[in-house]
Scaffold this motif. Structure first.
Motif, mmCIF file in Angstrom:
data_model
loop_
_atom_site.group_PDB
_atom_site.id
_atom_site.type_symbol
_atom_site.label_atom_id
_atom_site.label_comp_id
_atom_site.label_asym_id
_atom_site.label_seq_id
_atom_site.Cartn_x
_atom_site.Cartn_y
_atom_site.Cartn_z
ATOM 1 N N LYS A 16 -32.764 16.554 29.080
ATOM 2 C CA LYS A 16 -33.286 17.638 29.915
ATOM 3 C C LYS A 16 -34.447 18.344 29.217
ATOM 4 O O LYS A 16 -35.453 18.672 29.838
ATOM 5 C CB LYS A 16 -32.159 18.631 30.226
ATOM 6 N N ARG B 16 -37.632 16.255 29.439
ATOM 7 C CA ARG B 16 -38.268 16.358 30.759
ATOM 8 C C ARG B 16 -39.002 17.684 30.917
ATOM 9 O O ARG B 16 -40.099 17.732 31.453
ATOM 10 C CB ARG B 16 -37.223 16.232 31.858
ATOM 11 N N GLN B 17 -38.370 18.757 30.462
ATOM 12 C CA GLN B 17 -39.013 20.071 30.566
ATOM 13 C C GLN B 17 -40.276 20.120 29.724
ATOM 14 O O GLN B 17 -41.300 20.659 30.149
ATOM 15 C CB GLN B 17 -38.049 21.170 30.133
#
Length: 52
Positions: free
Chosen positions: A2, A5-6
């Motif tokens: 995550k 991706r951020q």
């Protein structure tokens, strides 16, 4: 995953935001010209607050 991706999303947005037309300022989008006052600036005109 995550966080990756951020990070990629933020970097992509910054890359798109940095795209400007040649001859314009990136933030304002105003046209650069020969009478712009920033052309007269020198490195000595720039300082870091607290160090001068």
């Amino acid at each position: 995953m995550k966080t990756l991706r951020q990070t990629l999303l933020v970097l992509g947005l910054l890359g798109v935001a940095a795209c400007t037309q040649p001859g314009t300022y990136p933030v304002s989008g105003e046209t650069c010209g020969p009478e712009d006052p920033v052309l007269e600036l020198d490195a000595a005109d720039c300082g870091t607050p607290g160090l001068m």
